[in-house]
Design a protein around this motif. Structure first.
Motif, mmCIF file in Angstrom:
data_model
loop_
_atom_site.group_PDB
_atom_site.id
_atom_site.type_symbol
_atom_site.label_atom_id
_atom_site.label_comp_id
_atom_site.label_asym_id
_atom_site.label_seq_id
_atom_site.Cartn_x
_atom_site.Cartn_y
_atom_site.Cartn_z
ATOM 1 N N ALA A 87 0.740 -1.176 0.005
ATOM 2 C CA ALA A 87 0.075 -0.062 -0.113
ATOM 3 C C ALA A 87 0.920 1.244 0.068
ATOM 4 C CB ALA A 87 -0.978 -0.133 1.353
ATOM 5 N N PHE A 91 -0.075 1.300 -3.723
ATOM 6 C CA PHE A 91 -1.659 1.661 -3.707
ATOM 7 C C PHE A 91 -1.978 3.272 -3.437
ATOM 8 C CE2 PHE A 91 -1.776 -3.116 -2.528
ATOM 9 C CZ PHE A 91 -1.693 -3.302 -3.758
ATOM 10 N N TYR A 245 -6.464 -3.407 0.611
ATOM 11 C CA TYR A 245 -5.758 -2.224 0.382
ATOM 12 C C TYR A 245 -5.628 -1.573 -0.900
ATOM 13 C CZ TYR A 245 -3.038 -1.623 5.270
ATOM 14 O OH TYR A 245 -2.902 -1.461 6.333
ATOM 15 N N GLY A 246 -5.828 -2.530 -1.578
ATOM 16 C CA GLY A 246 -5.962 -2.152 -3.000
ATOM 17 C C GLY A 246 -6.988 -1.732 -3.735
ATOM 18 N N TYR A 255 -7.290 6.819 2.268
ATOM 19 C CA TYR A 255 -5.988 7.394 1.881
ATOM 20 C C TYR A 255 -6.183 9.068 1.398
ATOM 21 C CZ TYR A 255 -4.957 2.519 1.069
ATOM 22 O OH TYR A 255 -4.787 1.041 0.860
ATOM 23 N N ALA A 268 -1.509 4.281 6.355
ATOM 24 C CA ALA A 268 -1.874 2.881 5.977
ATOM 25 C C ALA A 268 -0.878 1.993 6.327
ATOM 26 C CB ALA A 268 -1.558 2.859 4.259
#
Length: 502
Positions: A87, A91, A245-246, A255, A268
């Motif tokens: 992440a 990400f 996370y993605g 985020y 994260a």
């Protein structure tokens, strides 16, 4: 005892509801409802990501799982550092650069509108099942303590969370997440310490009994793909957490709510890493409970000695053993875990419906008033559907196992599409569709055939693999199919590749 516990519990419920509702203001816009003007402190985002990981699935399901078997499910937590580092490296920068409230705009830029609609629909189904499972687990300790009807508890809890989620938007969700994360850690620590020092022969008796029964085992290290071995759970955890996370809106929205790229990366990383020791705490509680009731079997009612009812042992202990006031605190901790995750799912789901459906398909730009109406209405509908699913969960044998299997089914190749878009430059969109179809069919076969093809002529065609591997194999088939077709027949770049709507 019940009076004091009820007071503690109601003070917590009332306090957190009023605090969440205090973020309501008449000039609230869709942007503040979904991202809070991207002005949250790092520690709040970190605790919100952590609280999204932890729910009543963790608070009750993990101790129940450890009580029932061993620490095999803890291997799932060991996979989180892999996803956290991915992440930070890939990400977070990707989504911060894209600058959209929705995680699924990215997929449209790579594959077209079908991918955005398909994955967002899978996400919504997953969140509905998650909300239902958590609401059900929250009802168990309250039912055991006060004797209230489980259906009534589920309905009231659902309406309470819906209330402050609807009034306060993501600001209410994330700030209450931060408080609830602290409360649940404190409650779990207090409970473990109480069990440890309540053993008839002292704290060491927990280790003695647990080791005699192989309760700390992480599972077989063999190569079998039909059992829940160490490697099967580890690989499953890597894929599920990469998906979290993605491509999970719950995380991507956080985020985007951070003040800067650097703060988003820190949140994260540490939001996920914090879950590892806390999940260990939950497993220690389950193991300690096993030792406690092995040492004093007469303290456990006959109806709870059935290993299939392991999810109910921890709630029973909270009600039967903990002193007045502490019982109310522990139930408040369980509600802290569950309510934070439910509110996150509700807010993120309403954001997806607004951005990926109403705004995407509207021929004219939505006014702020219309956008807020959509957010309010979808918050209500999602909450009501989650309550209905919770009613259906009442007779499920193991909530944790049920959740993991359902997560694999509804993941439906989401991660495979994301990885294909993120790491393959020139993609053949038809190849991605072919891979998606094959991946979904494989996931459905692996997840459902063992359930429905239990006897008769079809039994020999049922999947021999463990259900946890459905997302693993499905993701690999989708990614490899799309990659190979793209290599063999690369699609030329067209203007519409980068013209997807937001």
């Amino acid at each position: 005892m019940q009076t004091l516990d009820l007071i503690v519990f109601l003070i917590y419920m009332g306090g957190i509801t009023l605090f969440g509702a205090s973020f309501y203001s008449k000039d609230k816009s869709a942007s503040t409802f979904t991202l809070g003007n991207s002005n949250f402190p790092t520690w709040v985002v970190t605790m919100s990501i952590f609280a999204t990981f932890v729910s009543s699935i963790s608070f009750l399901g993990l101790p129940g799982n450890a009580y029932q078997s061993n620490w095999n499910a803890f291997v799932f937590s060991l996979s989180i550092p892999v996803a956290s580092l991915m992440a930070v490296q890939f990400f977070v920068p990707l989504y911060r650069k894209l600058n959209s409230p929705s995680a699924y705009v990215f997929l449209e830029t790579k594959f077209g509108l079908w991918a955005r609609v398909y994955v967002s629909a899978c996400y919504l189904l997953t969140q509905l099942m998650r909300i239902g499972t958590i609401l059900y687990l929250l009802a168990l300790p309250v039912n055991a303590l006060f004797g209230w009807d489980i259906l009534t508890i589920i309905a009231i809890t659902g309406f309470v969370v819906m209330g402050y989620s609807l009034l306060g938007g993501i600001q209410a969700v994330m700030w209450t997440d931060a408080i609830q994360g602290i409360v649940l850690i404190g409650g779990a620590l207090v409970c473990l310490l109480y069990i440890v020092f309540s053993m008839p022969e002292g704290p060491g008796q927990i280790m003695t009994i647990a080791l005699e029964n192989d309760k700390f085992s992480l599972g077989s290290f063999g190569s079998s793909l039909t059992e829940s071995t160490f490697w099967v759970v580890l690989i499953y955890g890597v894929f599920i957490n990469l998906q979290n996370y993605g491509i999970d809106q719950n995380y991507v929205q956080r985020y985007m709510a951070s003040r800067s790229d650097a703060e988003a990366k820190r949140s994260a990383l540490w939001g996920g890493m914090l879950y590892v020791p806390v999940s260990m705490l939950f497993f220690l509680i389950g193991t300690a409970l096993f030792s406690y009731y092995t040492a004093m079997p007469e303290a456990l009612p006959a109806e709870l000695r059935d290993i299939a009812k392991s999810d109910r042992v921890f709630p029973f202990f909270i009600v039967d053993v903990l002193p007045p006031g502490l019982t109310g605190l522990l139930i408040a901790s369980i509600f802290a875990a569950g309510m934070s995750t439910i509110s996150t799912s509700i807010n993120s789901s309403s954001t997806v419906i607004l951005v990926d459906y109403f705004q995407r398909f509207s021929k004219t730009e939505l006014s702020e008033k219309t956008a807020m109406r959509v957010l309010y209405l979808t918050t209500f509908i999602i909450s009501m559907l989650g309550i209905g699913i919770a009613f259906a969960m009442i007779n499920v044998k193991s909530a944790l196992d049920a959740w993991w299997k359902l997560a694999s089914v509804f993941s439906g190749g989401m991660l495979g599409l994301f990885l294909l878009g993120a790491f393959v430059d020139k993609i053949n969109r038809k190849g991605a569709i072919v891979g998606g179809v094959l991946g979904v069919l494989l996931i459905l076969w692996m997840s459902l055939s063992p359930i429905f093809w239990t006897d008769g002529e079809m039994q020999e065609y049922a999947s021999p693999f463990h259900a946890y591997l459905a997302i693993v194999f499905g993701t690999m088939v989708l990614f490899l199919t799309g990659f190979l077709i793209s290599v063999i027949a690369p699609r030329k770049h067209l203007p519409e590749d980068t013209a997807a709507g937001s």
